[in-house]
Structures are given as C-alpha cells and as structure tokens.
Design a protein around this motif. Structure first.
Motif, PDB file in Angstrom:
ATOM      1  N   GLY A  78      13.018 -68.179 -22.042  1.00 12.47           N
ATOM      2  CA  GLY A  78      12.846 -68.036 -20.603  1.00 12.47           C
ATOM      3  C   GLY A  78      13.653 -66.847 -20.113  1.00 12.47           C
ATOM      4  N   TYR A  79      13.120 -66.084 -19.169  1.00 14.03           N
ATOM      5  CA  TYR A  79      13.788 -64.876 -18.712  1.00 14.03           C
ATOM      6  C   TYR A  79      13.133 -64.441 -17.425  1.00 14.03           C
ATOM      7  CZ  TYR A  79      15.803 -60.186 -18.967  1.00 14.03           C
ATOM      8  OH  TYR A  79      16.509 -59.051 -18.716  1.00 14.03           O
ATOM      9  N   ASP A  80      13.938 -64.000 -16.432  1.00 13.93           N
ATOM     10  CA  ASP A  80      13.404 -63.547 -15.152  1.00 13.93           C
ATOM     11  C   ASP A  80      12.437 -64.577 -14.555  1.00 13.93           C
ATOM     12  OD1 ASP A  80      14.855 -61.230 -15.134  1.00 13.93           O
ATOM     13  OD2 ASP A  80      13.236 -59.951 -15.842  1.00 13.93           O
ATOM     14  N   GLY A  81      12.794 -65.858 -14.629  1.00 12.41           N
ATOM     15  CA  GLY A  81      12.004 -66.897 -13.978  1.00 12.41           C
ATOM     16  C   GLY A  81      10.850 -67.419 -14.820  1.00 12.41           C
ATOM     17  N   ARG A  82      10.567 -66.718 -15.955  1.00  9.53           N
ATOM     18  CA  ARG A  82       9.497 -67.219 -16.814  1.00  9.53           C
ATOM     19  C   ARG A  82      10.006 -68.451 -17.570  1.00  9.53           C
ATOM     20  NH1 ARG A  82       8.546 -61.556 -17.388  1.00  9.53           N
ATOM     21  NH2 ARG A  82       9.986 -61.405 -19.138  1.00  9.53           N
ATOM     22  N   GLY A  83       9.087 -69.379 -17.890  1.00 13.41           N
ATOM     23  CA  GLY A  83       9.467 -70.573 -18.641  1.00 13.41           C
ATOM     24  C   GLY A  83      10.157 -71.620 -17.785  1.00 13.41           C
ATOM     25  N   THR A  84      10.049 -71.479 -16.461  1.00 18.08           N
ATOM     26  CA  THR A  84      10.695 -72.410 -15.532  1.00 18.08           C
ATOM     27  C   THR A  84       9.620 -73.048 -14.654  1.00 18.08           C
ATOM     28  OG1 THR A  84      12.754 -71.174 -15.488  1.00 18.08           O
ATOM     29  CG2 THR A  84      12.298 -72.561 -13.577  1.00 18.08           C
ATOM     30  N   GLU A 141      23.446 -67.663  -5.510  1.00 19.60           N
ATOM     31  CA  GLU A 141      23.799 -67.478  -6.912  1.00 19.60           C
ATOM     32  C   GLU A 141      24.868 -66.407  -7.037  1.00 19.60           C
ATOM     33  OE1 GLU A 141      20.781 -66.793 -10.321  1.00 19.60           O
ATOM     34  OE2 GLU A 141      22.340 -65.254 -10.500  1.00 19.60           O
ATOM     35  N   LEU A 142      25.877 -66.717  -7.807  1.00 18.05           N
ATOM     36  CA  LEU A 142      26.931 -65.747  -8.120  1.00 18.05           C
ATOM     37  C   LEU A 142      26.855 -65.441  -9.605  1.00 18.05           C
ATOM     38  CD1 LEU A 142      29.930 -67.525  -6.303  1.00 18.05           C
ATOM     39  CD2 LEU A 142      28.498 -65.668  -5.395  1.00 18.05           C
ATOM     40  N   SER A 143      27.521 -64.353 -10.022  1.00 20.71           N
ATOM     41  CA  SER A 143      27.731 -64.220 -11.459  1.00 20.71           C
ATOM     42  C   SER A 143      29.074 -63.579 -11.745  1.00 20.71           C
ATOM     43  CB  SER A 143      26.583 -63.487 -12.156  1.00 20.71           C
ATOM     44  OG  SER A 143      26.473 -62.179 -11.698  1.00 20.71           O
ATOM     45  N   LEU A 144      29.581 -63.922 -12.919  1.00 20.28           N
ATOM     46  CA  LEU A 144      30.854 -63.381 -13.380  1.00 20.28           C
ATOM     47  C   LEU A 144      30.599 -62.633 -14.674  1.00 20.28           C
ATOM     48  CD1 LEU A 144      34.074 -63.585 -12.937  1.00 20.28           C
ATOM     49  CD2 LEU A 144      33.961 -65.100 -14.926  1.00 20.28           C
ATOM     50  N   LEU A 145      31.135 -61.418 -14.766  1.00 21.05           N
ATOM     51  CA  LEU A 145      31.149 -60.680 -16.025  1.00 21.05           C
ATOM     52  C   LEU A 145      32.533 -60.826 -16.627  1.00 21.05           C
ATOM     53  CD1 LEU A 145      29.475 -57.295 -15.077  1.00 21.05           C
ATOM     54  CD2 LEU A 145      28.545 -59.045 -16.596  1.00 21.05           C
ATOM     55  N   ALA A 146      32.574 -61.256 -17.862  1.00 19.86           N
ATOM     56  CA  ALA A 146      33.848 -61.431 -18.545  1.00 19.86           C
ATOM     57  C   ALA A 146      33.766 -60.725 -19.890  1.00 19.86           C
ATOM     58  CB  ALA A 146      34.136 -62.918 -18.745  1.00 19.86           C
ATOM     59  N   ARG A 160      14.006 -62.106  -6.182  1.00 22.74           N
ATOM     60  CA  ARG A 160      12.696 -62.041  -5.541  1.00 22.74           C
ATOM     61  C   ARG A 160      11.697 -62.457  -6.593  1.00 22.74           C
ATOM     62  NH1 ARG A 160      10.304 -56.398  -3.528  1.00 22.74           N
ATOM     63  NH2 ARG A 160       9.295 -56.621  -5.544  1.00 22.74           N
ATOM     64  N   ASP A 161      10.950 -63.519  -6.334  1.00 23.75           N
ATOM     65  CA  ASP A 161       9.988 -64.045  -7.318  1.00 23.75           C
ATOM     66  C   ASP A 161      10.654 -64.286  -8.670  1.00 23.75           C
ATOM     67  OD1 ASP A 161       8.115 -63.684  -5.289  1.00 23.75           O
ATOM     68  OD2 ASP A 161       7.543 -61.687  -6.015  1.00 23.75           O
ATOM     69  N   GLY A 162      11.859 -64.807  -8.637  1.00 22.02           N
ATOM     70  CA  GLY A 162      12.544 -65.158  -9.873  1.00 22.02           C
ATOM     71  C   GLY A 162      13.207 -63.988 -10.585  1.00 22.02           C
ATOM     72  N   ILE A 163      13.062 -62.780 -10.054  1.00 24.21           N
ATOM     73  CA  ILE A 163      13.648 -61.594 -10.699  1.00 24.21           C
ATOM     74  C   ILE A 163      14.796 -61.075  -9.831  1.00 24.21           C
ATOM     75  CG2 ILE A 163      13.181 -59.233 -11.473  1.00 24.21           C
ATOM     76  CD1 ILE A 163      10.304 -60.020 -11.925  1.00 24.21           C
TER      77      ILE A 163
END
Lengths: 335, 335
Positions: free
Chosen positions: B122-128, B155-160, B179-182
């Motif tokens: 699953g990636y960029d909303g695909r497979g969901t 949605e947040l994200s952390l880069l570590a 936008r549209d899962g992307i």
C-alpha cells in the motif's frame, strides 16, 4: 561535480568529460564510460568548460566547433591575457595599465615596479612574477604581458550570468582574501563598498557578456582602489569566489550557470544574510568538522600541499555571528 | 537522485540501482551501466533502499544479505503492516487499534467504522479501503489488517536518524496535508503543537530505531489526536514529508541519511524559518515557475495523472510571508 549537483533540481543531467583522456564521468559518480564524439555531440544540449585552458586535440576541437559549445568566441579571447586586455581596452573598461611582454624595458621605465604575467595558463598566482626597480632585467618574452603594479585596497569579484536568451543576472560584489596567491576567504556581500561600485561593475560585465555573446556565469576579479574599480582578470566559468552562493544565495552560481546555458529563466539572486566561504587548502579530511558551524563541501581528492581540498560556507544574520562561526575554524590550517 | 545530490558535499558517491533490471545509474546521470553482483558488493561501503518493498530476486537477495545492507532486520518487519503493528505493540508505542484481516467481523462489531489495509505494497492511499457500519461485508482476507478509524486533528510526521555508531538526530514535527490520499503539502515545523508531542514522538522513534538497530533516516507518520499521538505508519527511508529540509533545515534529510549510513557525525538539524513543501502532482513542467517565489525541484519524469512530478520548497521569516509565497502557486493544479 558541483554543476552536476546543481542540475538535479532543474531536471538537468550534467556528465563530466576529461578533455585529455576522453573519460566520461556520469553525473556525480566516479564510474567511467567512453562515448564516441558523435554520440557526445548528439546526447547533450549544451557543452560548457570549467577551466581556463583546454588541450588542443581532436576531441576538444570537435566539441568546441559545435554550436552547442557557445563558448567558442570567449575561449578565443579570454584565456590569453594579451587579447583579454585588448578586449577590455576596446570596450573602454578600466584595467591596470599594461604592455606586451616584448615592451618590458619601456614598461619598467614608465611604471617602475611591474608584474610580468604569463599570457596563458597562469592560475592561483602561478605564472606571475613581480619585478621591482633595481631587480635584474629578464629577457623580454612575447609569451607574457607586463602590468603596472596597482595600489589597491582589496580584491573584489563580480559574478554575472547571461542566458542564451540574452537575459542577465548579477550577484552582489564580494571581497576576496588570498594566501600565497591562492584564494583563502570570500566575504559576501562585500562590506563598506563605495555606493557606485556595484552598478559600475555590472556595467562592465554587461558590456563584456554582450560583446562575447556569452552564455553562462562569468567571474570578473576587480581591484577596489576606493574611487576606482579596475578589472584584474576574467574567468568565463563558475568561480571559487562564487562558492558562497551554495547556501548564501537564493540561486547558487552552479544553478545559475545551468539556467543560463539551457535557456531557463535567470531570476535575480538574493544574498540570504552575511556569508563567507573559506577554502580548505592542503588539509586532510576530519569528520569532526561536521560538528562545527558552517556547511562543509568536501571534494574527496588526494591531499597535496596547497591544493583546494574543499570549502566551508558560513551564513549568519549579522557580522558578529559570522565572525564567531569562522573563528571556530581558526585551528584548521595546512600542516 | 536527491541522495546522489546530497552526497556531493560529503565526498560520498551515490549510484542508483534498479532492483528489477539490475541497471546501474551512476550518480545523478541517466547513463546506464551493468556491474556484476560481486563488483557491486565490493565497490560500495553501504547499501540502502528508498522504497517500501523490494522484488524477490537473486540480485536483491545477494545485496540484502550483505552486512553493508544494515536494513535487513528492518525490511523483515516494517513492510508488512501486520508485523509492523506487532512491533509497535511490543514496544508499547501508541497506534490505532488493529486486528488481523481474518478478524474482520470482530473488528466491525467492536469499532463500527473500520479501515482495511493491504499488509504489503500500500502506498499513497492505494490498498486502503474504508468500511462503514451497514456496508456489505467483504470476505475476511489474511493479506490485510483492519484498523479502527481514528478521529484525528491532523497528520504529523517525524524524521529521525540513527547512525552506524548509534548517534541519533531528530527533526521538528511537521504537519502533512493530503489530497486524494497523496501528500500535497507539508508545513514545518508544525504550528500549535501540544508541548509534549515533540518529546513523545522522539521517544517513540528512539525505541524503534534501537530495536531495529537501524542506520539512516526513518519517517514516522502520526495522528495528532490533540492529547494523544498515535503512530499511523513507519517508512524506513527518506520521505516526501522531509523534502522541506533541502532548503529549510541546516542539514537535509538526504545528507542526514548518508551521514547515518556512512558513520559520519549527525549534528542536530535546525529549521531555518517557516518552511513548507508543496508537491507538483500530475503537472507538466513550466519553466516560468523558475521566476516564482520558492525552490523548484523537478524530477524530469514522464507526466502521469497524480504522479509526483516535482516539489517546491518555501522558506520565510514568518507565517504571513510563507502564505504569500505559497499563494503565488495557487493556479498550479493538475489539469
């Protein structure tokens, strides 16, 4: 390497070619390929040069004869200091007084202290020889020119770009500090600048770029004589005194060069604050540097005394912070 | 490409390999070479992966079995959402409630609205696939997991990053707008953040990086539920939500990844101001963009609807200036 690096964001692929061996280094890699001259000429949209002189061989001659190498007219004039000086005189651009090397005796009589410069191949202070009144007289040499020595306050340089559409863009004047004839530090923008100097330097650049129908970045080294501004030397390529633009300006000189060569819009570059560049001369890599303030650029070349091994860029909101950042590098000197 | 670009300043050469075809793209070039597996294994000091799943073939298996590919333990766990969830549970890291896809009926009974996600790929909303109360019941599928839908603020994200020496470095939390899962826009640092969230996210990352003995950048997507912070998804690679770091932070995620892989010092990254990244989705290149505010990064790929064709980074001293810069791009939308 830094041109290939700058190409990524533009979607422009830059491969590197050794004009002596014909080895092609793809992109930023050290892997080697060989393509025949016809393939080279059809694969690329533009051909540029990042050194002052080129070997005279079949490969170079074929590439330079292509309309994709728009630098031909420039390379016919600038790499020879004699024709470079003649061009400056023709355009009425102020430069230090000069005579051909054959007129050495006349030059010494006229100016006293003089500097003899090789017409071709001089770089980082090589091929330059100072003669004071009373020094023994060398043989006059047609492969040199003689200049009057100049009392200047400091050396400045201007980076100027002209695109294949004729658009131009200019960076702020910077101050260059040399050590043993090699650039050591650039400060950008140059501080305490006479108000007319920026416009004056840009006018000189404009005349040169148009006369040569030049595409790309050109670096013009200038003597700042307070009231006067004299052209010392012109390099038709990206230049060490422009390395500060990588983090210090909104568009790096490398990106600007590629934009100019490929006909992309130039957009006026802006300095992001108080910037400086310091060369790492003749030193071995120390990974501990990556903890220090500043942006290290390391060329991964074999260490040799005096060799430009890399550089560090500094950016600060004010001159004091910049000085503190640079002071953290005071211990790094050639051993 | 952006890893190869980031390697230049470090003196680190990055070549790119297609795991399907074995084609080697040297540095930033589109030229193609072929090296046999033994040469690949001896030439490089580190092997990294920049996508979520890899084909199962002899080339990939040989490379991944090498100690130079320190990602093996991670790739055994993270690309499968089931084992990823199990790892989060084992480490006591908060995540949305989940059950294996075989327990779909139980999940719907327990939570009402649920989301079915493919375990792999699953990636960029695909497979969901969202299932509301009252929707027809699909067959239970062991290749999926089921999650409770979460009411989150954003949605947040952390880069570590964690280096081969065990050093770690963290970027500020950023906010992602899809936008549209992307992913469409990232804002960095995230504004109006609950004061404990940064430390909480870093603690989650620390536990994950150490447990996996991971080297490199890892991106952790989180649901900001005001009081709570739930892990949504983990990507063991450089991540689209970290592209803002190219001009927006003192060290880009790409440079940090290379530092971590090659054992160079990490140095804590700092945001340079108010930053944002906007993806250029499914649009053809317009050279006029280069006149606009912002830093365009163009991937030079063939245009396809919804495809990530490039991105623009924005940096400003304040939120209003940032908003003005971004507004200059409002007209650029997929046609």
């Amino acid at each position: 390497m830094m041109l290939a690096e700058a190409g990524v964001r533009l979607g422009v692929i830059v491969d590197r070619l050794s004009p002596e061996t014909g080895e092609l280094f793809p992109g930023t890699s050290d892997l080697v390929m060989h393509l025949d001259t016809d393939t080279l000429l059809s694969r690329y949209d533009a051909i540029t040069v990042e050194r002052d002189t080129m070997p005279d061989n079949a490969l170079v001659n074929s590439l330079m004869a292509s309309p994709k190498a728009a630098i031909e007219r420039t390379m016919a004039v600038l790499p020879d200091r004699l024709t470079q000086k003649q061009l400056l005189d023709e355009l009425g651009i102020a430069t230090s007084p000069w005579l051909p090397g054959t007129a050495l005796a006349q030059a010494r009589e006229q100016w006293g202290n003089v500097v003899i410069k090789a017409r071709r191949g001089g770089y980082d202070g090589r091929g330059t020889h100072f003669l004071r009144t009373g020094d023994a007289q060398p043989d006059a040499d047609e492969n040199t020119i003689v200049e009057a020595t100049i009392n200047f306050r400091r050396e400045l340089s201007l980076l100027a770009a002209r695109s294949s559409h004729g658009d131009m863009a200019f960076y702020p004047l910077v101050e260059n500090v040399h050590r043993d004839g090699i650039l050591n530090v650039t400060r950008a923008p140059a501080q305490q600048l006479a108000p007319q100097h920026q416009a004056r330097a840009e006018n000189m650049a404009r005349a040169l770029l148009e006369k040569l129908d030049y595409h790309g970045i050109m670096a013009i080294e200038l003597f700042d004589c307070s009231d006067e501004l004299l052209v010392n030397e012109i390099s038709p390529r990206v230049h060490n005194s422009g390395h500060w633009t990588q983090e210090g300006a909104t568009i790096s000189q490398f990106e600007m060069h590629l934009r100019a060569l490929t006909g992309l819009p130039l957009k006026p570059p802006e300095a992001k604050g108080f910037a400086a560049m310091r060369n790492l001369l003749g030193v071995a890599y120390d990974t501990g540097w990556l903890h220090r303030p500043g942006y290290v650029h390391w060329y991964a070349k074999e260490v040799r005394p005096g060799r430009k091994m890399g550089h560090v860029n500094f950016i600060a909101p004010d001159a004091d912070t910049l000085a503190r950042q640079m002071a953290a590098w005071r211990d790094v000197t050639e051993t």
